[in-house]
Design an enzyme around this catalytic site. Structure first.
Site, PDB file in Angstrom:
ATOM      1  N   ARG A 170      67.338 151.339 134.633  1.00  0.00           N
ATOM      2  CA  ARG A 170      67.648 149.471 134.997  1.00  0.00           C
ATOM      3  C   ARG A 170      68.775 150.402 135.406  1.00  0.00           C
ATOM      4  O   ARG A 170      69.229 149.256 136.265  1.00  0.00           O
ATOM      5  CB  ARG A 170      68.469 149.839 133.147  1.00  0.00           C
ATOM      6  N   GLU A 194      58.224 149.917 129.202  1.00  0.00           N
ATOM      7  CA  GLU A 194      58.916 148.846 129.807  1.00  0.00           C
ATOM      8  C   GLU A 194      59.732 150.110 131.412  1.00  0.00           C
ATOM      9  O   GLU A 194      59.334 150.517 131.080  1.00  0.00           O
ATOM     10  CB  GLU A 194      60.047 149.115 129.710  1.00  0.00           C
ATOM     11  N   ARG A 241      71.288 154.850 129.946  1.00  0.00           N
ATOM     12  CA  ARG A 241      70.245 154.062 128.303  1.00  0.00           C
ATOM     13  C   ARG A 241      69.046 154.490 129.425  1.00  0.00           C
ATOM     14  O   ARG A 241      68.975 153.267 129.969  1.00  0.00           O
ATOM     15  CB  ARG A 241      71.038 153.777 127.670  1.00  0.00           C
ATOM     16  N   HIS A 260      72.132 144.640 132.238  1.00  0.00           N
ATOM     17  CA  HIS A 260      71.202 144.544 132.353  1.00  0.00           C
ATOM     18  C   HIS A 260      70.964 143.816 133.348  1.00  0.00           C
ATOM     19  O   HIS A 260      71.343 142.783 133.558  1.00  0.00           O
ATOM     20  CB  HIS A 260      70.408 143.942 130.877  1.00  0.00           C
ATOM     21  N   HIS A 269      75.720 144.961 129.710  1.00  0.00           N
ATOM     22  CA  HIS A 269      74.411 144.998 128.580  1.00  0.00           C
ATOM     23  C   HIS A 269      74.921 145.718 127.457  1.00  0.00           C
ATOM     24  O   HIS A 269      74.703 145.888 125.838  1.00  0.00           O
ATOM     25  CB  HIS A 269      73.421 145.561 129.141  1.00  0.00           C
TER      26      HIS A 269
END
Length: 832
Positions: free
Chosen positions: A300, A130, A396, A251, A361
């Site tokens: 992100r 990811e 994160r 997100h 998110h």
């Protein structure tokens, strides 16, 4: 100005329940904490309180997976490095190292609890990648239904454990605290009928907050409707410190459902991009290639900002995620949940690009904890999204959140077992109460999305802050009910977030200031800590490196903070430094030096700095020497700039620590000098002052000594009384080995004839108590290197070298810490 309530208005509890530990929340963090604690403490009783049914919450919505180093080609250092990069300079490296090293085993224990992850044809776990990860290290279940599988397995395990009681449909209101402020349970409201409906009290010796996120403070979020920030709000009202709450991750790829859509929005997992999907604008341009070296797999915050910039440039309210190359089969097998959701909303990702836009998110900040989940309120723990463990920093890394919930929940459980507190009657803390009109909920969400979302500025944040303050006032009496309690929690958390976002005048990670578009490490590589007091929210800057430095030295920041708080309470008793208040103008500043008055070895400068930083961001500390340095009269150890009142108020507390610890280091150095040239090492004992053991042992290290065991828990020491009780030294040794097979065993003997039986049992370390120099030499010859030898009892500096020359490995000196004299150090004010 209308104050933020420090207690929710609610009816008195009409029922009560008792447990050893109350866990608030039923996601991966809460259920792991409950299960692990019952495994470690067989007689324990745990109460799990959840706002919905046991299987609801944020965990079941997690699509991507769990990051862990399982590939032989991968390493914990690589996982750590990826996490630190994503965290943009604000991760606690020690916390991240714990995450990446303990994570794989924690994942295996989750599998042992019944979680079934996707495997390849050979039965090996399938690993994917990811955003932000440079290796394939994400395990997943059901293709894109990892959270649902984790929730299923843990729920099933909890329901099968009779020592865990569950109360569903229960909104936790406030922390119950005893007269000293220690957590003793929670008040809660059960939304239903039966024996436990309405407001009740859950009494316990500790409380674990695992209540999830706060996404519902925004109009559009991936969070479920229950995520209203209840845990963070409760912690603030209880006096706990909340850290880095401004870092809310948006997100980047949330399914766009049309203009004006609000509430929980469907997530399009980052794993879709990990499998090869790309972001494009309306013209089909792959805009991420020009933004970051990882393009569509960038962290992100980078992707969310890039999408927002593209939307602003083009005037569009969304972009597209193009995964048409996957084909029908891959969509059905790898991402069945996302495929179904898209088609439910009239989009077929097999043949169409998916419209996406950023939405709230994940909260990277939260209730500040140490490495064992302890908050600044004794007896109150936090883990999962509600907590700020230091793992995530300013942003994160994808799929680290479920892993964090596992690892730190297990660490909380182990700490609960190690630190049992006797029950005490709860007290009543007099705090002003109040409620917010539930009708302001949508107004709060709208203002937060508009002015405190992905894009922020001084102007937008000022507008939001004004709107939130206005929302606190109501022309009518507000009745206690679920809606008003949730609205109050939302407003409390939103107010803290906006205050911190306005304070941080830079762009970093998930925090993007249009008026301060650059990262500013010189001013802002620090944490913003917030607490709620009688005068409202109080913010304090905490230099990022201090907590990490203390943790690296073996000093737990939260425990030190408690010691400092206790010392200041003894000086101020909740009031003022009356002399400084009377003689010094409030805005006067000064420069002061910590100066050695005598010769010695310095220790505890990081501790002294932590004390001075209690005064806030205006304090500037410059160290002139480092711990372990030898100093002489007149040497400046540290220079401190700040408000004069603060310097003088904190002076005594800082000096108490640094003079005592420097005294320990100085005495230790004398013993080390005395045995120089021999193989013997000087080490400490457990003869320490209550609460100062870790600090004093650190000071011994600064003086050149080595540390013995920390306490009665990390090694066995068989002494004469144990021998009497067991019927002999060999019997005592065998009993310990059988009961605790993996723990180090040390045996104390006071006669030569006791040595051989102990060696025969396999002893690796023997403590020779009150042996003469001649007896020590004989013992060394007898043992012949088969075990390590320590000399203890009756040692003096005059005899230290003779003892060391016998060939023993250690000299154990209780006087290093027990009866040491402080090193004379003073604070000299040199400018006002």
């Amino acid at each position: 100005m209308v104050a933020i309530p420090r207690k929710l208005t609610a009816p008195a509890p009409g029922w009560s329940v008792d447990a050893d530990v109350v866990v608030v929340g039923s996601g991966i963090a809460g259920l792991t904490a409950a299960l692990t604690y019952t495994e470690l403490a067989p007689e324990a009783r745990v109460l799990v309180v959840t706002k919905d049914v046991l299987s609801a919450g944020s965990t079941r919505w997690a699509q991507g997976g769990i990051a862990a180093v399982l590939d032989p080609e991968d390493t914990p250092d690589e996982h750590l490095n990826d996490t630190l990069i994503a965290g943009v300079g604000l991760c606690d490296e020690e916390a991240v190292r714990i995450l990446v090293t303990e994570g794989p085993d924690a994942l295996k224990r989750l599998i042992a609890h019944g979680a079934r992850f996707d495997r390849d044809h050979d039965g090996e776990l399938q690993l994917t990648r990811e955003g932000g990860h440079r290796r394939n290290r994400i395990v997943h279940a059901g293709g894109d239904a990892t959270g649902a599988e984790v929730q299923r397995a843990l729920t099933q395990a909890v329901l099968a454990e009779p020592r865990i009681e569950v109360i569903e449909h229960a909104l936790v209101l406030d922390l119950i605290q005893d007269g000293s402020g220690r957590a003793r349970g929670v008040t809660l409201h059960v939304m239903g009928e039966g024996a436990r409906d309405g407001v009740g009290a859950a009494n316990a010796r500790a409380v674990v907050l695992a209540s999830g996120g706060m996404g519902q403070i925004y109009a559009a979020t991936t969070n479920p409707v229950v995520s209203t920030g209840d845990g963070v709000a409760l912690a603030l009202r209880a006096g706990a410190v909340v850290r880095d709450i401004e870092f809310v991750q948006f997100h980047p790829t949330v399914l766009w459902l049309g203009e004006g859509s609000t509430g929980q929005q469907p997530l399009v997992s980052e794993a879709v991009r990990g499998e090869g999907a790309v972001l494009v604008d309306a013209d089909g341009d792959r805009f991420m290639r020009d933004v970051h070296e990882l393009a569509d797999l960038a962290p992100r915050d980078v992707v969310a900002k890039a999408i927002t910039r593209k939307m602003n440039e083009t005037g569009a309210d969304h972009v597209y995620l193009d995964a048409r190359d996957f084909g029908e089969e891959k969509w059905r097998t790898r991402f069945p949940t996302i495929l179904a959701v898209c088609r439910e909303h009239g989009i077929d990702p097999v043949t169409q690009p998916i419209p996406v836009a950023p939405a709230a998110h994940y909260a990277s900040g939260g209730v500040r904890t140490d490495l064992y989940g302890r908050t600044s309120v004794p007896g109150l723990y936090a883990c999962g999204e509600v907590a700020c463990t230091g793992v995530h920093g300013a942003n994160r890394l994808a799929s680290n959140s479920l892993l964090e919930g596992l690892v730190f929940a297990e660490r909380i459980a182990s700490d609960l077992v190690s630190h049992t507190e006797a029950p005490e009657a709860p007290g009543v803390l007099d705090r002003p109460e109040g409620l917010v009109d539930p009708r302001v909920r949508t107004r709060i969400q709208s203002h937060m999305s508009r002015g405190a979302g992905v894009l922020r500025s001084d102007e937008s944040l000022t507008e939001v802050a004004r709107a939130l303050e206005n929302a606190r006032w109501t022309p009518i009496a507000v009745e206690p009910c679920t809606e008003s309690w949730e609205a109050t929690n939302l407003l409390t958390v939103a107010s803290a977030l906006v205050a911190a976002a306005a304070e941080r005048e830079e762009t970093r990670g998930a925090h993007w200031r249009e008026d301060h578009p650059e990262r500013d490490d010189d001013r802002w590589r620090l944490h913003i800590d917030i607490s709620l007091g009688t005068e409202g929210l109080h913010m304090r800057h905490q230099a990022h490196d201090i907590d990490a430095e203390l943790a690296g030295l073996g000093i737990e920041p939260a425990r030190l903070a408690h010691l400092v708080s206790t010392a200041l309470d003894e000086d101020l008793a909740g009031g003022l430094d009356v002399t400084s208040a009377a003689t010094i103008p409030a805005d006067q500043t000064a420069v002061a030096d910590l100066v050695a008055r005598k010769e010695g070895v310095v220790a505890g400068l990081a501790v002294a700095e932590a004390v001075f930083r209690q005064a806030g961001s205006e304090i500037v500390v410059e160290r002139r020497v480092k711990d372990g340095d030898r100093v002489g009269p007149g040497d400046v150890l540290m220079t401190v700039h700040g408000r004069t009142r603060d310097l003088l108020t904190l002076e005594r507390t800082a000096l108490n620590f640094v003079t005592h610890l420097s005294g320990v280091a100085t005495v230790t150095s004398r013993w080390v000098d005395a045995v120089a040239g021999t193989k013997a090492r000087v080490r400490d004992t457990r003869k320490t002052l209550p609460g100062l053991r870790a600090l004093e042992k650190y000071a011994v290290h600064c003086g050149g000594g080595v540390n013995h065991r920390m306490g009665l828990h990390d090694a066995a020491l068989i002494k004469d009384n144990h021998v009497v009780a067991a019927g002999g030294v060999a019997e005592a040794f065998r009993a310990v080995r059988q009961a605790f097979p993996g723990i180090p065993i040390e045996v104390e003997v006071d006669r030569i004839d006791q040595i051989e039986p102990v060696l025969a049992e396999g002893a690796e370390e023997i403590l020779l108590d009150n042996f003469t120099v001649e007896q020590l030499a004989e013992a060394v010859r007898l043992v012949g290197g088969r075990a390590r030898l320590e000399s203890s009892g009756g040692l003096t500096l005059d005899t230290a070298r003779a003892v060391a020359e016998t060939g023993v490995d250690y000299l154990a000196v209780g006087a290093l810490t027990h009866s040491v004299s402080a090193l004379d150090i003073g604070l000299d004010l040199r400018g006002a």
